[in-house]
Design a protein around this motif. Structure first.
Motif, PDB file in Angstrom:
ATOM      1  N   PHE A 130      31.832   4.347 -22.875  1.00 58.50           N
ATOM      2  CA  PHE A 130      31.183   3.120 -23.362  1.00 58.50           C
ATOM      3  C   PHE A 130      31.311   2.001 -22.338  1.00 58.50           C
ATOM      4  CE2 PHE A 130      31.593  -0.966 -25.638  1.00 58.50           C
ATOM      5  CZ  PHE A 130      30.304  -1.047 -26.164  1.00 58.50           C
ATOM      6  N   SER A 131      32.483   1.890 -21.721  1.00 62.38           N
ATOM      7  CA  SER A 131      32.711   0.852 -20.713  1.00 62.38           C
ATOM      8  C   SER A 131      31.796   1.037 -19.503  1.00 62.38           C
ATOM      9  CB  SER A 131      34.177   0.871 -20.263  1.00 62.38           C
ATOM     10  OG  SER A 131      34.383  -0.032 -19.198  1.00 62.38           O
ATOM     11  N   ILE A 132      31.630   2.269 -19.045  1.00 69.84           N
ATOM     12  CA  ILE A 132      30.768   2.538 -17.887  1.00 69.84           C
ATOM     13  C   ILE A 132      29.343   2.069 -18.159  1.00 69.84           C
ATOM     14  CG2 ILE A 132      29.728   4.358 -16.474  1.00 69.84           C
ATOM     15  CD1 ILE A 132      32.366   5.943 -16.918  1.00 69.84           C
ATOM     16  N   VAL A 133      28.811   2.455 -19.308  1.00 73.89           N
ATOM     17  CA  VAL A 133      27.436   2.099 -19.654  1.00 73.89           C
ATOM     18  C   VAL A 133      27.291   0.589 -19.793  1.00 73.89           C
ATOM     19  CG1 VAL A 133      25.625   2.335 -21.396  1.00 73.89           C
ATOM     20  CG2 VAL A 133      27.012   4.322 -20.767  1.00 73.89           C
ATOM     21  N   ALA A 134      28.221  -0.048 -20.506  1.00 75.66           N
ATOM     22  CA  ALA A 134      28.136  -1.485 -20.746  1.00 75.66           C
ATOM     23  C   ALA A 134      28.263  -2.283 -19.448  1.00 75.66           C
ATOM     24  CB  ALA A 134      29.222  -1.915 -21.734  1.00 75.66           C
ATOM     25  N   LYS A 135      29.199  -1.889 -18.585  1.00 76.76           N
ATOM     26  CA  LYS A 135      29.415  -2.643 -17.350  1.00 76.76           C
ATOM     27  C   LYS A 135      28.253  -2.488 -16.372  1.00 76.76           C
ATOM     28  CE  LYS A 135      32.274  -4.800 -16.330  1.00 76.76           C
ATOM     29  NZ  LYS A 135      32.554  -6.250 -16.514  1.00 76.76           N
ATOM     30  N   GLU A 136      27.671  -1.297 -16.304  1.00 75.61           N
ATOM     31  CA  GLU A 136      26.515  -1.123 -15.416  1.00 75.61           C
ATOM     32  C   GLU A 136      25.326  -1.938 -15.929  1.00 75.61           C
ATOM     33  OE1 GLU A 136      24.186  -0.013 -12.228  1.00 75.61           O
ATOM     34  OE2 GLU A 136      26.366  -0.038 -12.529  1.00 75.61           O
ATOM     35  N   ALA A 137      25.149  -2.010 -17.243  1.00 77.22           N
ATOM     36  CA  ALA A 137      24.075  -2.825 -17.812  1.00 77.22           C
ATOM     37  C   ALA A 137      24.302  -4.303 -17.479  1.00 77.22           C
ATOM     38  CB  ALA A 137      24.008  -2.624 -19.327  1.00 77.22           C
ATOM     39  N   MET A 138      25.552  -4.769 -17.569  1.00 79.34           N
ATOM     40  CA  MET A 138      25.861  -6.160 -17.228  1.00 79.34           C
ATOM     41  C   MET A 138      25.645  -6.427 -15.742  1.00 79.34           C
ATOM     42  SD  MET A 138      29.222  -6.431 -19.688  1.00 79.34           S
ATOM     43  CE  MET A 138      29.752  -8.063 -19.189  1.00 79.34           C
ATOM     44  N   ALA A 139      25.968  -5.433 -14.904  1.00 83.12           N
ATOM     45  CA  ALA A 139      25.752  -5.587 -13.465  1.00 83.12           C
ATOM     46  C   ALA A 139      24.265  -5.718 -13.149  1.00 83.12           C
ATOM     47  CB  ALA A 139      26.354  -4.399 -12.710  1.00 83.12           C
ATOM     48  N   LEU A 140      23.443  -4.872 -13.741  1.00 81.94           N
ATOM     49  CA  LEU A 140      22.001  -4.920 -13.498  1.00 81.94           C
ATOM     50  C   LEU A 140      21.422  -6.256 -13.952  1.00 81.94           C
ATOM     51  CD1 LEU A 140      20.997  -1.295 -14.567  1.00 81.94           C
ATOM     52  CD2 LEU A 140      21.142  -2.215 -12.240  1.00 81.94           C
ATOM     53  N   ALA A 144      19.677  -9.084 -11.490  1.00 82.08           N
ATOM     54  CA  ALA A 144      18.337  -9.602 -11.766  1.00 82.08           C
ATOM     55  C   ALA A 144      18.334 -11.128 -11.768  1.00 82.08           C
ATOM     56  CB  ALA A 144      17.838  -9.067 -13.115  1.00 82.08           C
ATOM     57  N   VAL A 145      19.363 -11.732 -12.363  1.00 82.87           N
ATOM     58  CA  VAL A 145      19.473 -13.192 -12.373  1.00 82.87           C
ATOM     59  C   VAL A 145      19.697 -13.713 -10.951  1.00 82.87           C
ATOM     60  CG1 VAL A 145      20.864 -15.143 -13.178  1.00 82.87           C
ATOM     61  CG2 VAL A 145      20.310 -13.271 -14.747  1.00 82.87           C
ATOM     62  N   ALA A 146      20.496 -13.003 -10.161  1.00 84.25           N
ATOM     63  CA  ALA A 146      20.754 -13.419  -8.787  1.00 84.25           C
ATOM     64  C   ALA A 146      19.479 -13.377  -7.950  1.00 84.25           C
ATOM     65  CB  ALA A 146      21.831 -12.527  -8.161  1.00 84.25           C
ATOM     66  N   ARG A 147      18.655 -12.342  -8.137  1.00 83.74           N
ATOM     67  CA  ARG A 147      17.386 -12.276  -7.407  1.00 83.74           C
ATOM     68  C   ARG A 147      16.464 -13.423  -7.801  1.00 83.74           C
ATOM     69  NH1 ARG A 147      18.038  -6.716  -8.436  1.00 83.74           N
ATOM     70  NH2 ARG A 147      16.656  -6.844 -10.244  1.00 83.74           N
ATOM     71  N   TRP A 159      28.535  -7.761  -8.688  1.00 88.54           N
ATOM     72  CA  TRP A 159      29.360  -6.767  -8.003  1.00 88.54           C
ATOM     73  C   TRP A 159      30.694  -6.572  -8.707  1.00 88.54           C
ATOM     74  CZ3 TRP A 159      27.835  -3.078  -5.203  1.00 88.54           C
ATOM     75  CH2 TRP A 159      26.713  -3.201  -4.384  1.00 88.54           C
ATOM     76  N   HIS A 160      31.188  -7.640  -9.304  1.00 87.16           N
ATOM     77  CA  HIS A 160      32.420  -7.521 -10.081  1.00 87.16           C
ATOM     78  C   HIS A 160      32.195  -6.558 -11.249  1.00 87.16           C
ATOM     79  CE1 HIS A 160      36.192 -10.177 -10.942  1.00 87.16           C
ATOM     80  NE2 HIS A 160      36.463  -8.896 -10.980  1.00 87.16           N
ATOM     81  N   ARG A 162      29.873  -4.186 -11.440  1.00 91.18           N
ATOM     82  CA  ARG A 162      29.647  -2.825 -10.933  1.00 91.18           C
ATOM     83  C   ARG A 162      30.944  -2.180 -10.469  1.00 91.18           C
ATOM     84  NH1 ARG A 162      24.323  -1.518  -7.879  1.00 91.18           N
ATOM     85  NH2 ARG A 162      23.748  -1.382 -10.083  1.00 91.18           N
ATOM     86  N   SER A 163      31.807  -2.968  -9.838  1.00 90.10           N
ATOM     87  CA  SER A 163      33.091  -2.400  -9.409  1.00 90.10           C
ATOM     88  C   SER A 163      33.900  -1.936 -10.608  1.00 90.10           C
ATOM     89  CB  SER A 163      33.882  -3.428  -8.596  1.00 90.10           C
ATOM     90  OG  SER A 163      34.335  -4.496  -9.411  1.00 90.10           O
ATOM     91  N   ASP A 164      33.781  -2.645 -11.719  1.00 89.52           N
ATOM     92  CA  ASP A 164      34.474  -2.234 -12.942  1.00 89.52           C
ATOM     93  C   ASP A 164      33.878  -0.933 -13.477  1.00 89.52           C
ATOM     94  OD1 ASP A 164      36.228  -2.270 -15.010  1.00 89.52           O
ATOM     95  OD2 ASP A 164      35.429  -4.040 -16.003  1.00 89.52           O
ATOM     96  N   ALA A 165      32.546  -0.812 -13.414  1.00 88.88           N
ATOM     97  CA  ALA A 165      31.901   0.430 -13.851  1.00 88.88           C
ATOM     98  C   ALA A 165      32.335   1.606 -12.977  1.00 88.88           C
ATOM     99  CB  ALA A 165      30.379   0.273 -13.807  1.00 88.88           C
TER     100      ALA A 165
END
Length: 296
Positions: A130-140, A144-147, A159-160, A162-165
């Motif tokens: 669950f953590s992997i999926v949630a953290k990658e979604a937050m990273a994406l 998107a906001v950064a772009r 990146w923080h 994604r590193s957690d994911a």
């Protein structure tokens, strides 16, 4: 480049605020799940991963504060605005991540020295997935906001996440192998620390370089030269380029040598005004130009 006016734009502020609050709420929930699971399974890797997630929430708080400060317009003490507050926030995020990585490494080494392993169960597997999926979604979402906004601190927050994911993927692999080798938990802790050190260095370098000052890229110099030659009604030569970044506000200074004798001060001034306007309108660059005659 994003639109510039010496401060973070209101729409960028709102986007960064939303990303920050999503990060804070999501990471707080994940921290509680991971830490509880780590305590139950006696896993240093899971507890370290939980602390990593908590550090994401702290970095998001720093992000919200930094972007709000960067939004302030210029004043007497800061004539180019407060945009570099966003870079300073990025530095804080990178340093926090480095400290967490150091804590992970120390805890993992101590666990290996004591010969302690983890006692994983089904709960650890499901929470980690669950953590992997949630953290990658937050990273994406953060990327998107950064772009959209061009904010370095939001990209660092991504990146923080994604590193957690990634660290959770490593933990999941360890959980699946933990029953075979007792030392896998400590080794995973060291692996997570190595990942975080790398990400921390990347974030810190991305913030430090603009603060120290960077040479304009060859592409930017060519764009500026093209604008100068389009606007100048007489032969010129461009040189001595210096770039100054204040968050989203960009200042550029350079020299123009006039290669034609007899050009009046009024003509030279009119040329510089045209060039400065074109650079501001096309590339959101605020230029200061020093005109000089040939052989000076």
């Amino acid at each position: 480049m994003t639109e510039l006016s010496g401060a973070v734009q209101p729409r960028d502020q709102r986007s960064a605020d939303r990303e920050g609050w999503v990060s804070i709420l999501g990471n707080t929930l994940l921290f509680g799940l991971k830490f509880y699971t780590g305590v139950v399974s006696h896993s240093v890797a899971l507890m370290a991963d939980a602390v990593h997630t908590l550090s994401d929430s702290l970095s998001s708080v720093a992000l919200l504060i930094g972007v709000r400060i960067a939004r302030r317009p210029g004043d007497r003490e800061h004539p180019f605005g407060h945009g570099r507050a966003e870079l300073i926030t990025t530095l804080l995020i990178g340093m926090m991540l480095g400290l967490v990585a150091l804590e992970f490494a120390i805890g993992a080494i101590e666990r290996l020295c004591r010969g302690e392993g983890g006692d994983y169960g089904q709960l650890a597997i499901w929470v980690t997935v669950f953590s992997i999926v949630a953290k990658e979604a937050m990273a994406l979402y953060a990327f998107a906001v950064a772009r959209k906004t061009g904010l370095r601190s939001v990209r660092a927050d991504g990146w923080h996440h994604r590193s957690d994911a990634i660290s959770s993927v490593v933990v999941l692999a360890g959980i699946l192998l933990g029953g075979r080798w007792w030392w896998i938990d400590g080794v995973l802790g060291l692996a997570i620390a190595a990942i975080l050190f790398q990400v921390s260095w990347s974030i810190l370098r991305g913030a430090v370089m603009p603060l120290l000052g960077e040479e304009p890229s060859p592409e930017l110099i060519e764009q500026v030269k093209a604008v100068c030659r389009e606007a100048a009604p007489f032969p010129i030569e461009e040189h001595h380029f210096h770039l100054h970044q204040y968050g989203s506000h960009t200042e550029l200074t350079f020299h123009l040598t006039i290669r034609q004798p007899g050009v009046s001060l009024e003509e030279a001034h009119r040329c510089t005004v045209t060039i400065e306007r074109l650079l501001r309108d096309r590339y959101q660059i605020f230029a200061t130009i020093h005109m000089e005659p040939e052989n000076q």
